[in-house]
Design a protein around this motif. Structure first.
Motif, PDB file in Angstrom:
ATOM      1  N   ARG A 181      -1.538  -8.044   1.705  1.00 61.24           N
ATOM      2  CA  ARG A 181       0.354  -8.074   1.354  1.00 61.24           C
ATOM      3  C   ARG A 181       0.551  -6.953   2.092  1.00 61.24           C
ATOM      4  N   LEU A 182      -0.538  -5.253   1.650  1.00 56.15           N
ATOM      5  CA  LEU A 182       0.583  -4.634   1.942  1.00 56.15           C
ATOM      6  C   LEU A 182      -1.396  -3.899   2.831  1.00 56.15           C
ATOM      7  N   PRO A 183      -1.107  -4.185   3.910  1.00 61.74           N
ATOM      8  CA  PRO A 183      -2.359  -4.139   5.262  1.00 61.74           C
ATOM      9  C   PRO A 183      -2.312  -2.487   5.504  1.00 61.74           C
ATOM     10  N   LEU A 184      -3.429  -2.044   5.577  1.00 62.37           N
ATOM     11  CA  LEU A 184      -3.507  -0.479   5.591  1.00 62.37           C
ATOM     12  C   LEU A 184      -3.872  -0.451   6.892  1.00 62.37           C
ATOM     13  N   HIS A 185      -3.130   0.860   8.078  1.00 66.18           N
ATOM     14  CA  HIS A 185      -4.105   1.227   9.016  1.00 66.18           C
ATOM     15  C   HIS A 185      -4.158   2.905   9.084  1.00 66.18           C
ATOM     16  N   SER A 186      -5.864   2.727   9.518  1.00 64.79           N
ATOM     17  CA  SER A 186      -7.051   3.885   9.493  1.00 64.79           C
ATOM     18  C   SER A 186      -6.040   4.836   7.718  1.00 64.79           C
ATOM     19  N   GLY A 187      -6.028   3.662   6.784  1.00 67.80           N
ATOM     20  CA  GLY A 187      -6.673   4.235   4.887  1.00 67.80           C
ATOM     21  C   GLY A 187      -4.469   4.729   5.196  1.00 67.80           C
ATOM     22  N   ARG A 188      -3.451   3.974   5.673  1.00 65.77           N
ATOM     23  CA  ARG A 188      -2.153   4.879   5.474  1.00 65.77           C
ATOM     24  C   ARG A 188      -1.634   3.348   6.116  1.00 65.77           C
ATOM     25  N   LEU A 189      -0.685   3.872   5.214  1.00 64.98           N
ATOM     26  CA  LEU A 189       0.348   2.147   5.225  1.00 64.98           C
ATOM     27  C   LEU A 189       1.342   3.008   6.125  1.00 64.98           C
ATOM     28  N   ASN A 190       2.053   1.474   7.087  1.00 63.11           N
ATOM     29  CA  ASN A 190       2.566   2.125   7.578  1.00 63.11           C
ATOM     30  C   ASN A 190       4.086   1.519   7.158  1.00 63.11           C
ATOM     31  N   PRO A 191       5.486   2.242   7.856  1.00 65.57           N
ATOM     32  CA  PRO A 191       6.210   2.120   7.272  1.00 65.57           C
ATOM     33  C   PRO A 191       6.829   0.644   7.261  1.00 65.57           C
ATOM     34  N   ALA A 192       7.062   0.005   8.216  1.00 67.47           N
ATOM     35  CA  ALA A 192       7.317  -1.470   8.308  1.00 67.47           C
ATOM     36  C   ALA A 192       6.887  -2.438   6.685  1.00 67.47           C
ATOM     37  N   ALA A 193       5.780  -2.071   6.878  1.00 65.47           N
ATOM     38  CA  ALA A 193       5.114  -3.177   5.102  1.00 65.47           C
ATOM     39  C   ALA A 193       5.581  -2.310   4.457  1.00 65.47           C
ATOM     40  N   VAL A 194       6.304  -0.979   4.105  1.00 65.98           N
ATOM     41  CA  VAL A 194       6.604  -0.446   3.193  1.00 65.98           C
ATOM     42  C   VAL A 194       8.243  -1.279   2.834  1.00 65.98           C
ATOM     43  N   VAL A 195       9.058  -1.157   3.545  1.00 70.45           N
ATOM     44  CA  VAL A 195      10.161  -1.177   3.799  1.00 70.45           C
ATOM     45  C   VAL A 195      10.801  -3.020   3.168  1.00 70.45           C
ATOM     46  N   GLN A 196       9.540  -3.460   3.447  1.00 69.39           N
ATOM     47  CA  GLN A 196       9.880  -5.021   2.995  1.00 69.39           C
ATOM     48  C   GLN A 196       9.034  -5.489   1.913  1.00 69.39           C
ATOM     49  N   ALA A 197       8.918  -4.211   1.082  1.00 72.14           N
ATOM     50  CA  ALA A 197       8.122  -4.540  -0.131  1.00 72.14           C
ATOM     51  C   ALA A 197       8.759  -4.460  -1.227  1.00 72.14           C
TER      52      ALA A 197
END
Length: 303
Positions: A181-197
């Motif tokens: 539900r919250l995919p990581l990219h290079s160990g970080r959380l993209n803003p797009a995933a944060v703002v949808q949560a």
């Protein structure tokens, strides 16, 4: 009675001789004898049994001597106590703090100050920045550890200095990372995933600067904060994340607050920072406060 009479009584009690006691006190014997008799009249009981050949303490005088010595010891200590109070090595320090500081600057700062000045009584009180500022303006407390207003403007009567600026990280349910539900990219959380949560956050009335910093992150990245729960305590916010109610953006120092089911993840892209600093009244720089500020500003320059 006065301290002079107490010293005279102690001298006679220790020498059991009016002549030797008078010599110790740099006075003659007749006024010493008169002073002791006046003291006995005031107390309503004899302190000494006098004969032509000897002087002895009465039982009452022996018991009273214990208390007199304690008082004289306290009097002798007064100059040193005054010096320590003047130099900020003793006294009281009333310090308030925001809850986020409990995981960053506060433990180190209080531990260092207490080790250097163990005779100072430290009174700690947790409060929001706005409550702390209002209390200081009313003359309550000595200093506060706050999150400054977003505008940076504080009342002219107060002084402020930054102690720490740290980036925000995301506190997220560990299961949301595991199920994608919250995919990581290079160990970080993209803003797009944060703002949808769904978001868990401080109420704006309690921490407007911190609240606006977080909601501004959502706005900057094209979203609107979907606040599902508000909480006043940082521990409560992290507990709600553990209960999988949502995510929270918190200072990086919150990694020190471990909680089962919660992971702290770095944010990708431009990351907002939260500032924490100390505030105090300009016209109330007490000796203990001055020492505290010196400790707080170690490595940052002088007060």
């Amino acid at each position: 009675m006065d301290v002079r009479q107490l010293r005279q009584f102690a001298a006679v009690a220790e020498t059991l001789h009016f002549g030797r006691a008078a010599a110790r006190l740099n006075m003659t014997q007749p006024p010493l004898s008169q002073s002791i008799m006046a003291l006995e009249r005031e107390l309503g009981a004899p302190l000494f049994v006098r004969t032509k050949r000897s002087v002895a303490l009465t039982p009452f005088g022996g018991q009273w001597l214990v208390h007199v010595r304690a008082v004289l010891g306290d009097v002798a200590a007064l100059p040193d106590i005054a010096k320590r109070l003047r130099d900020g090595e003793a006294g009281q320090l009333e310090l308030s703090f925001v809850s986020t500081a409990d995981y960053s600057v506060l433990p180190r700062l209080v531990r260092r100050y207490a080790s250097l000045y163990p005779a100072v009584q430290i009174a700690l009180r947790e409060a929001t920045s706005e409550v702390q500022i209002a209390a200081l303006l009313e003359g309550a407390g000595h200093a506060g550890i706050i999150i400054p207003p977003a505008s940076g403007a504080l009342p002219a009567a107060l002084s402020y200095r930054c102690l720490l600026s740290e980036q925000l990280v995301a506190a997220v349910p560990e299961s949301w990372l595991e199920d994608g539900r919250l995919p990581l990219h290079s160990g970080r959380l993209n803003p797009a995933a944060v703002v949808q949560a769904p978001l868990i956050i401080f109420p704006r009335r309690a921490a407007p600067a911190f609240h606006d910093l977080i909601t501004g992150y959502f706005t900057t990245h094209g979203g609107t904060a979907r606040i599902v729960q508000e909480a006043l305590q940082m521990q409560t916010i992290i507990s709600l994340v553990s209960a999988e109610m949502g995510v929270a953006l918190v200072p990086a120092s919150l990694r020190n607050l471990a909680r089962t089911g919660v992971r702290y993840v770095d944010l990708a892209g431009e990351v907002p920072s939260l500032e924490t600093g100390v505030v105090w009244r300009q016209d109330d720089l007490t000796p203990t406060l001055n020492r505290f500020l010196q400790v707080a500003f170690e490595g940052l320059g002088g007060v």
